[in-house]
Each structure stands twice: as structure tokens, then as C-alpha cells.
Design a protein around this motif. Structure first.
Motif, PDB file in Angstrom:
ATOM      1  N   ILE A  86       0.819  -1.208   0.000  1.00 34.41           N
ATOM      2  CA  ILE A  86       0.000   0.000   0.000  1.00 34.41           C
ATOM      3  C   ILE A  86       0.853   1.258   0.000  1.00 34.41           C
ATOM      4  CG2 ILE A  86      -0.184  -0.061   2.524  1.00 34.41           C
ATOM      5  CD1 ILE A  86      -2.734   1.325  -0.051  1.00 34.41           C
ATOM      6  N   TYR A  87       1.995   1.226   0.644  1.00 36.92           N
ATOM      7  CA  TYR A  87       2.846   2.424   0.721  1.00 36.92           C
ATOM      8  C   TYR A  87       3.477   2.738  -0.629  1.00 36.92           C
ATOM      9  CZ  TYR A  87       2.244   1.203   5.610  1.00 36.92           C
ATOM     10  OH  TYR A  87       1.698   0.883   6.826  1.00 36.92           O
ATOM     11  N   GLN A  88       3.933   1.702  -1.313  1.00 32.18           N
ATOM     12  CA  GLN A  88       4.498   1.918  -2.646  1.00 32.18           C
ATOM     13  C   GLN A  88       3.419   2.387  -3.619  1.00 32.18           C
ATOM     14  OE1 GLN A  88       6.527  -1.504  -4.200  1.00 32.18           O
ATOM     15  NE2 GLN A  88       7.254  -0.436  -6.028  1.00 32.18           N
ATOM     16  N   LEU A  89       2.221   1.801  -3.512  1.00 29.70           N
ATOM     17  CA  LEU A  89       1.108   2.224  -4.368  1.00 29.70           C
ATOM     18  C   LEU A  89       0.758   3.682  -4.123  1.00 29.70           C
ATOM     19  CD1 LEU A  89      -1.290   1.604  -6.297  1.00 29.70           C
ATOM     20  CD2 LEU A  89      -2.595   0.936  -4.270  1.00 29.70           C
ATOM     21  N   LEU A  90       0.670   4.068  -2.870  1.00 31.22           N
ATOM     22  CA  LEU A  90       0.282   5.436  -2.528  1.00 31.22           C
ATOM     23  C   LEU A  90       1.312   6.447  -3.005  1.00 31.22           C
ATOM     24  CD1 LEU A  90      -1.890   7.088  -1.040  1.00 31.22           C
ATOM     25  CD2 LEU A  90      -0.518   6.872   1.031  1.00 31.22           C
ATOM     26  N   THR A  91       2.591   6.165  -2.793  1.00 35.18           N
ATOM     27  CA  THR A  91       3.629   7.112  -3.205  1.00 35.18           C
ATOM     28  C   THR A  91       3.691   7.249  -4.725  1.00 35.18           C
ATOM     29  OG1 THR A  91       5.252   5.306  -3.055  1.00 35.18           O
ATOM     30  CG2 THR A  91       5.045   6.767  -1.166  1.00 35.18           C
ATOM     31  N   ILE A  92       3.521   6.145  -5.443  1.00 39.06           N
ATOM     32  CA  ILE A  92       3.580   6.210  -6.902  1.00 39.06           C
ATOM     33  C   ILE A  92       2.382   6.975  -7.455  1.00 39.06           C
ATOM     34  CG2 ILE A  92       3.404   4.838  -9.017  1.00 39.06           C
ATOM     35  CD1 ILE A  92       5.160   2.755  -7.714  1.00 39.06           C
ATOM     36  N   VAL A  93       1.181   6.645  -6.968  1.00 41.11           N
ATOM     37  CA  VAL A  93      -0.024   7.278  -7.500  1.00 41.11           C
ATOM     38  C   VAL A  93      -0.068   8.766  -7.150  1.00 41.11           C
ATOM     39  CG1 VAL A  93      -2.540   7.330  -7.374  1.00 41.11           C
ATOM     40  CG2 VAL A  93      -1.348   5.140  -7.500  1.00 41.11           C
ATOM     41  N   THR A  95       2.506  10.833  -5.760  1.00 34.78           N
ATOM     42  CA  THR A  95       3.693  11.641  -6.081  1.00 34.78           C
ATOM     43  C   THR A  95       3.989  11.658  -7.578  1.00 34.78           C
ATOM     44  OG1 THR A  95       4.630  11.092  -3.933  1.00 34.78           O
ATOM     45  CG2 THR A  95       6.140  11.966  -5.580  1.00 34.78           C
ATOM     46  N   LEU A  96       3.939  10.493  -8.204  1.00 27.93           N
ATOM     47  CA  LEU A  96       4.376  10.404  -9.595  1.00 27.93           C
ATOM     48  C   LEU A  96       3.328  10.884 -10.578  1.00 27.93           C
ATOM     49  CD1 LEU A  96       6.710   9.483 -11.425  1.00 27.93           C
ATOM     50  CD2 LEU A  96       5.662   7.212 -11.478  1.00 27.93           C
ATOM     51  N   GLU A  97       2.056  10.596 -10.301  1.00 28.59           N
ATOM     52  CA  GLU A  97       1.040  10.860 -11.314  1.00 28.59           C
ATOM     53  C   GLU A  97       0.032  11.930 -10.901  1.00 28.59           C
ATOM     54  OE1 GLU A  97      -0.183  10.528 -15.087  1.00 28.59           O
ATOM     55  OE2 GLU A  97       1.496   9.487 -14.171  1.00 28.59           O
ATOM     56  N   LEU A 101      -0.474  16.291 -12.135  1.00 25.76           N
ATOM     57  CA  LEU A 101      -1.640  16.447 -13.001  1.00 25.76           C
ATOM     58  C   LEU A 101      -2.749  17.255 -12.329  1.00 25.76           C
ATOM     59  CD1 LEU A 101      -2.060  12.997 -14.814  1.00 25.76           C
ATOM     60  CD2 LEU A 101      -1.555  15.212 -15.844  1.00 25.76           C
ATOM     61  N   ILE A 102      -3.104  16.904 -11.107  1.00 24.83           N
ATOM     62  CA  ILE A 102      -4.182  17.629 -10.424  1.00 24.83           C
ATOM     63  C   ILE A 102      -3.804  19.088 -10.218  1.00 24.83           C
ATOM     64  CG2 ILE A 102      -5.530  17.784  -8.309  1.00 24.83           C
ATOM     65  CD1 ILE A 102      -6.309  15.467 -10.087  1.00 24.83           C
ATOM     66  N   VAL A 103      -2.567  19.326  -9.803  1.00 23.14           N
ATOM     67  CA  VAL A 103      -2.104  20.708  -9.636  1.00 23.14           C
ATOM     68  C   VAL A 103      -2.164  21.449 -10.963  1.00 23.14           C
ATOM     69  CG1 VAL A 103      -0.079  22.129  -9.170  1.00 23.14           C
ATOM     70  CG2 VAL A 103      -0.688  20.292  -7.600  1.00 23.14           C
ATOM     71  N   THR A 199      11.229  12.746 -10.886  1.00 26.12           N
ATOM     72  CA  THR A 199      10.307  12.716 -12.018  1.00 26.12           C
ATOM     73  C   THR A 199       9.093  13.589 -11.759  1.00 26.12           C
ATOM     74  OG1 THR A 199      10.994  10.445 -12.539  1.00 26.12           O
ATOM     75  CG2 THR A 199       8.955  11.221 -13.525  1.00 26.12           C
ATOM     76  N   SER A 200       8.566  13.542 -10.539  1.00 24.83           N
ATOM     77  CA  SER A 200       7.422  14.385 -10.176  1.00 24.83           C
ATOM     78  C   SER A 200       7.776  15.868 -10.267  1.00 24.83           C
ATOM     79  CB  SER A 200       6.968  14.032  -8.758  1.00 24.83           C
ATOM     80  OG  SER A 200       5.922  14.878  -8.345  1.00 24.83           O
ATOM     81  N   LEU A 201       8.963  16.233  -9.783  1.00 28.59           N
ATOM     82  CA  LEU A 201       9.388  17.633  -9.842  1.00 28.59           C
ATOM     83  C   LEU A 201       9.610  18.085 -11.280  1.00 28.59           C
ATOM     84  CD1 LEU A 201      11.907  17.759  -6.835  1.00 28.59           C
ATOM     85  CD2 LEU A 201       9.493  18.434  -6.885  1.00 28.59           C
TER      86      LEU A 201
END
Length: 258
Positions: A86-93, A95-97, A101-103, A199-201
């Protein structure tokens, strides 16, 4: 039919040199702006409107989305015995995506239309001609501070979104079971990687550049009639979203390939 299609394609590509020149001029004037600190008030007001005033909205959206993803994802992963993912899923969704996009969508809705409309009205009322007549470069005075303001705003709003989106579920955990909060925080830190953060930055910087350049470009493209101003706003929003989606897909492909 082929003749019409050919004319349409040629017409579309006729403006490419002008667009590239506009982008290059914007970058050059932005570097000069950083050295001279001219039009500081416009930059401050752009940061105030795009960054500061958007903080409550971004906090609410990111906390709600992060909490929802955590609750739904944790329930599903626990049912298949993979709750540690769950932690890896949360950080990827988050932070990465979703973060960039929402911002980006929020900034487009709030600032892209405002910038295109403001500059379009300045063209219609001949204020741009007045700047040129007085020897003031409109790109340096009007575009550069907006370019820097929007780009910096998207960058910092993305960081703020990630902070609220990743720590928001910790509040829910604290209310349900305070003992697991430390476990949650350790899981989040272990799920974050340097490549995901960078990548997010990068995406947030590129999105900010696309939004600001597109909005100012279509604002200046207004010619004479006031009825062209809302059309410029529509084009600014549509092409900003399109540019963001293309850049997002390209960066994600490079992220997984490299």
C-alpha cells in the motif's frame, strides 16, 4: 479532400516558427528578468493568485484523494495478503502521477483562463501598443513574470500536494489506531524513491512552463474584437491540457524505460 487536408496541415505548421520564436523569447526574457528584477509586482501578484490562494483547495483535494486511495487500496491489498504494497502504491499514485496532473488542472482552471483573458483585453484596448510606443518590451514586462510565477507556483503546489496527500491518511490512522502511525510513516519513507521524486518535480516544472506559455501566447493572439477574448481563454485551456497530457505520457515512458 486530400487538397483540403494538405492546406489544413500546411496552415497548422505555418505558425510553428512563430511559436518556437515566442518560446525562445520567453525563456530569454525570463533569464533577463531574474537579473534585473523588473516588474517585481507582477511576479508577486501572480504568485499570490496562483500559489497562495490555491493552497486551501490543493490541501483539501490532496488529503481527500490520498485518504481515499489509502483506504480502498489497503482494503483490497489486505484481502489478497499484500498489504505491505500500500505504501508503494500510494507514493507512486500520489507523487508520480496525481500530484503534477491535479495541480496542473487546478492552475489551468484558475490562472490560464485569467492570464489569457487579461492579456487579450490589453490587446483589444491597445495597451500593448502603448507599451511598445513607450519602448517597453511586452514579453519582458508582461510574459516573463507570469511565466516565472506560474512555473514556480506549479512546482511548489506539487510539493504541497504530495505532502498533504501522503500525510493525510496518517490522520485517519491516528484516529483509528494511534500505534500504527509510526508504521505508516516508515512505510511512506521506504516507498519514496529519488527517481519518483525527481520525475514528479520535472513534470511539475514542465507543466508550469506549458501552462504559462500557452496562456500568454493565446492572450497575445487576440486581434481586435472583444469577442475573441473568451475564445482565447478556451484555446489556452484546451491546448494547456493537451500539452500536459503529451508531456506526462512522454515523461512516464522515459521513467519506465530508463
Amino acid at each position: 479532400m486530400f487538397k483540403k487536408a494538405g492546406h489544413l496541415i500546411i496552415h497548422k505548421f505555418d505558425s510553428v516558427p512563430y511559436v518556437l520564436g515566442y518560446i525562445g523569447r520567453t525563456f530569454r526574457c525570463s533569464f533577463s528578468f531574474l537579473k534585473t528584477n523588473a516588474s517585481r509586482k507582477i511576479l508577486i501578484m501572480q504568485l499570490l493568485f496562483t500559489f497562495i490562494e490555491a493552497l486551501p483547495l490543493i490541501a483539501f483535494i490532496s488529503t481527500a484523494m490520498g485518504t481515499g486511495i489509502f483506504l480502498v487500496g489497503n482494503s483490497f491489498l489486505t484481502s489478497i495478503g499484500q498489504d505491505s504494497l500500500i505504501y508503494q502504491l500510494l507514493t507512486i499514485v500520489i507523487t508520480l502521477e496525481l500530484g503534477p496532473l491535479i495541480v496542473g488542472f487546478v492552475v489551468i482552471a484558475r490562472s490560464a483562463t485569467a492570464i489569457a483573458t487579461e492579456l487579450g483585453n490589453m490587446v483589444v484596448t491597445h495597451q500593448i501598443e502603448s507599451y511598445i510606443a513607450c519602448g517597453v518590451d511586452p514579453i519582458s514586462h508582461l510574459v516573463a513574470p507570469r511565466f516565472l510565477g506560474v512555473t514556480l507556483s506549479v512546482f511548489f503546489l506539487n510539493l504541497y500536494f504530495n505532502f498533504c496527500g501522503l500525510l493525510g491518511p496518517a490522520l485517519i490512522q491516528f484516529m483509528i489506531n494511534p500505534i500504527t502511525v509510526s508504521t505508516y510513516l516508515r512505510g511512506i519513507l521506504s516507498g519514496l524513491s529519488l527517481s519518483v521524486i525527481l520525475t514528479s518535480l520535472l513534470k511539475s516544472l514542465l507543466f508550469g512552463m506549458i501552462i504559462s506559455i500557452t496562456a500568454t501566447f493565446y492572450g497575445f493572439n487576440v486581434e481586435r474584437a472583444s469577442t475573441e477574448v473568451p475564445v482565447a481563454g478556451i484555446h489556452a485551456v484546451g491546448n494547456s491540457v493537451l500539452g500536459m497530457i503529451i508531456i506526462d505520457a512522454f515523461v512516464i515512458v522515459m521513467f519506465y524505460v530508463l
